[in-house]
Write a protein that holds these residues in place. Structure first.
Motif, mmCIF file in Angstrom:
data_model
loop_
_atom_site.group_PDB
_atom_site.id
_atom_site.type_symbol
_atom_site.label_atom_id
_atom_site.label_comp_id
_atom_site.label_asym_id
_atom_site.label_seq_id
_atom_site.Cartn_x
_atom_site.Cartn_y
_atom_site.Cartn_z
ATOM 1 N N ARG A 164 0.879 -1.173 0.000
ATOM 2 C CA ARG A 164 0.000 0.000 0.000
ATOM 3 C C ARG A 164 0.910 1.215 0.000
ATOM 4 O O ARG A 164 1.755 1.373 0.891
ATOM 5 C CB ARG A 164 -0.910 0.025 1.215
ATOM 6 C CG ARG A 164 -1.768 1.300 1.306
ATOM 7 C CD ARG A 164 -2.648 1.294 2.549
ATOM 8 N NE ARG A 164 -3.312 2.590 2.749
ATOM 9 C CZ ARG A 164 -4.416 2.966 2.154
ATOM 10 N NH1 ARG A 164 -5.013 2.143 1.285
ATOM 11 N NH2 ARG A 164 -4.957 4.143 2.395
ATOM 12 N N SER A 176 -1.886 10.278 -4.183
ATOM 13 C CA SER A 176 -2.216 9.148 -5.036
ATOM 14 C C SER A 176 -2.007 7.879 -4.224
ATOM 15 O O SER A 176 -0.904 7.632 -3.722
ATOM 16 C CB SER A 176 -1.322 9.137 -6.282
ATOM 17 O OG SER A 176 -1.492 7.942 -7.013
ATOM 18 N N SER A 178 -2.140 3.710 -3.917
ATOM 19 C CA SER A 178 -2.092 2.484 -4.703
ATOM 20 C C SER A 178 -2.072 1.282 -3.766
ATOM 21 O O SER A 178 -1.214 1.188 -2.877
ATOM 22 C CB SER A 178 -0.846 2.477 -5.594
ATOM 23 O OG SER A 178 -0.714 1.249 -6.273
ATOM 24 N N ASN A 179 -3.049 0.378 -3.936
ATOM 25 C CA ASN A 179 -3.098 -0.888 -3.200
ATOM 26 C C ASN A 179 -2.858 -2.026 -4.182
ATOM 27 O O ASN A 179 -3.565 -2.142 -5.187
ATOM 28 C CB ASN A 179 -4.457 -1.070 -2.526
ATOM 29 C CG ASN A 179 -4.633 -0.153 -1.340
ATOM 30 O OD1 ASN A 179 -3.892 -0.241 -0.369
ATOM 31 N ND2 ASN A 179 -5.615 0.739 -1.409
ATOM 32 N N ASN A 180 -1.873 -2.857 -3.901
ATOM 33 C CA ASN A 180 -1.524 -3.940 -4.802
ATOM 34 C C ASN A 180 -1.541 -5.278 -4.069
ATOM 35 O O ASN A 180 -0.953 -5.418 -2.995
ATOM 36 C CB ASN A 180 -0.127 -3.724 -5.396
ATOM 37 C CG ASN A 180 -0.028 -2.424 -6.171
ATOM 38 O OD1 ASN A 180 -0.880 -2.130 -6.991
ATOM 39 N ND2 ASN A 180 1.009 -1.650 -5.909
ATOM 40 N N ASN A 217 -7.282 -5.441 -7.351
ATOM 41 C CA ASN A 217 -6.496 -4.580 -8.210
ATOM 42 C C ASN A 217 -7.392 -3.900 -9.245
ATOM 43 O O ASN A 217 -8.403 -4.460 -9.687
ATOM 44 C CB ASN A 217 -5.412 -5.399 -8.924
ATOM 45 C CG ASN A 217 -4.457 -6.046 -7.939
ATOM 46 O OD1 ASN A 217 -3.707 -5.373 -7.245
ATOM 47 N ND2 ASN A 217 -4.489 -7.377 -7.866
ATOM 48 N N ASP A 255 1.348 1.609 -13.793
ATOM 49 C CA ASP A 255 1.198 2.870 -13.086
ATOM 50 C C ASP A 255 2.541 3.288 -12.494
ATOM 51 O O ASP A 255 3.527 2.545 -12.532
ATOM 52 C CB ASP A 255 0.123 2.775 -11.998
ATOM 53 C CG ASP A 255 0.413 1.710 -10.952
ATOM 54 O OD1 ASP A 255 1.593 1.390 -10.725
ATOM 55 O OD2 ASP A 255 -0.540 1.189 -10.353
ATOM 56 N N GLN A 257 3.816 3.663 -9.495
ATOM 57 C CA GLN A 257 4.446 2.909 -8.425
ATOM 58 C C GLN A 257 5.071 1.606 -8.894
ATOM 59 O O GLN A 257 6.000 1.094 -8.260
ATOM 60 C CB GLN A 257 3.427 2.618 -7.313
ATOM 61 C CG GLN A 257 3.115 3.794 -6.408
ATOM 62 C CD GLN A 257 2.103 4.755 -7.032
ATOM 63 O OE1 GLN A 257 1.539 4.461 -8.090
ATOM 64 N NE2 GLN A 257 1.873 5.882 -6.383
ATOM 65 N N ARG A 258 4.580 1.045 -9.987
ATOM 66 C CA ARG A 258 5.089 -0.250 -10.441
ATOM 67 C C ARG A 258 6.057 -0.133 -11.612
ATOM 68 O O ARG A 258 6.538 -1.157 -12.119
ATOM 69 C CB ARG A 258 3.922 -1.168 -10.804
ATOM 70 C CG ARG A 258 3.273 -1.782 -9.575
ATOM 71 C CD ARG A 258 2.062 -2.613 -9.914
ATOM 72 N NE ARG A 258 0.927 -1.780 -10.278
ATOM 73 C CZ ARG A 258 -0.339 -2.072 -9.983
ATOM 74 N NH1 ARG A 258 -0.628 -3.156 -9.323
ATOM 75 N NH2 ARG A 258 -1.325 -1.269 -10.351
#
Length: 359
Positions: A164, A176, A178-180, A217, A255, A257-258
């Motif tokens: 997270r 922003s 992001s939960n992965n 996701n 995105d 973060q990845r």
């Protein structure tokens, strides 16, 4: 989790865990193994520097032990923790474990951590020229992998990764988030003669990570990561020539973060976060010259390329890396070395304090 931060965490876990044990493929029990303590504590420091994060400082400790005392084929298992902070107020802490048991038929790796990462990215905002912009990412992560030996030195495995991340850019008014949640299919082939300082053999590690919608996701896609390390003994195994190839390929656009950034052990000498995209491919080689019993030098060079960047001129361009370093054999029993690397990249540079080799 931001990829730069996760790469730092993974790199530190690999380095510090590997300093604790050496692979033993012999079924004979030596007197030293019989007499060794089952549990050992190993403290370690950490220090480094780059022009964006500033100076790193911190450290931690780890316990090394055998899950099954009579199992002398498995490497020693490791459980520990570390904390690192930088002069730009970046920090992260991690708890980790690597367990080996049943004569190295099973391997379990797990980690959890949290941190604040103050970095920068190179982008183009509306009505402005491309430039560097600061951002901060607050992250929490959890990772677990289980490997089972299926044939000789080959392993298959499954993994789970959760993160997270809350990111705020200096030009943005809101965060922003992001939960992965991801599932990982794993393959490992490990023929190294020593997991810390190999002089022969190879390591092939491949991972396909799925981000399915049913796990919460936003998009359903996958990422393939793989690397291959090969080691050659030179001058009657006094020196080592090590070569490495790495690739990351995504099934769709990623995105922020990845995304992958050119930096770290794959192309040293890049620290400013300028070259970012959906994937990369690179190769590198390193010569480890041990000209004295406990002192040596290394020279390294590599070349890579990037795809999926928002700047078309970055895609397919070549990114060179090169440098040199000094090493000192700190612990003979594990062949653990410490040292300092100076690396140069494309319009960038870095200095690394190193515990263990880059790969």
């Amino acid at each position: 989790m931001d990829k730069k931060l996760s790469h730092q965490i993974v790199l530190l876990i690999i380095i510090f865990c590997n300093t604790a044990f050496a692979q033993n493929d012999s079924t004979n029990v030596s007197d030293s193994i019989k007499k060794e303590k089952n549990i050992k504590f190993n403290p370690f420091p950490y220090f480094s520097h780059n022009k964006v994060l500033g100076y790193y400082y911190g450290g931690g400790g780890m316990l090394t032990y055998r899950l099954q005392k009579e199992d002398t084929i498995s490497p020693r298992s490791t459980t520990g923790a570390f904390y690192v902070r930088t002069t730009n107020d970046t920090w992260f802490s991690v708890l980790f474990t690597q367990m080996y048991f049943n004569e190295d038929k099973w391997r379990v790796i797990a980690a959890t951590g949290t941190g604040l990462y103050n970095f920068q990215t190179y982008t183009e905002l509306p009505d402005s020229e491309p430039d560097f912009y600061d951002y901060g990412s607050r992250s929490v992560m959890l990772s677990a992998k289980v490997y089972r030996k299926v044939y000789k030195k080959n392993y298959l495995g499954l993994g789970y990764y959760y993160s997270r991340t809350k990111t705020r850019f200096e030009e943005a008014a809101t965060d922003s988030i992001s939960n992965n949640n991801s599932l990982q299919m794993l393959f490992l082939r490990d023929t190294r003669d020593n997991v810390y300082y190999p002089k022969k053999g190879s390591k092939l590690n491949a991972m396909f990570t799925l981000y399915p919608e049913w796990m919460g996701n936003v998009n359903n896609f996958g990422i393939f990561n793989a690397y291959y390390n090969r080691y050659y003994g030179i001058r009657n195994d006094k020196d080592v020539l090590a070569v490495r190839a790495y690739a990351k390929v995504a099934t769709s656009t990623l995105d922020f973060q990845r995304q992958v950034v050119i930096n770290g052990i794959d192309l040293r000498g890049y620290t400013d976060g300028k070259y970012r995209g959906d994937g990369k491919v690179d190769v590198q080689a390193e010569y480890r010259w041990n000209f004295l019993p406990r002192i040596g030098l290394v020279g390294f060079g590599g070349l890579g390329t990037l795809y999926g960047s928002e700047f078309s001129e970055f895609n397919g361009s070549l990114y060179p890396s090169g440098g040199f370093g000094v090493r000192y054999l700190a612990i003979k029993s594990t062949q653990m070395r410490i040292g300092l690397d100076v690396a140069r990249g494309k319009d960038d540079y870095a200095i690394y304090f190193r515990i263990g080799e880059a790969f």
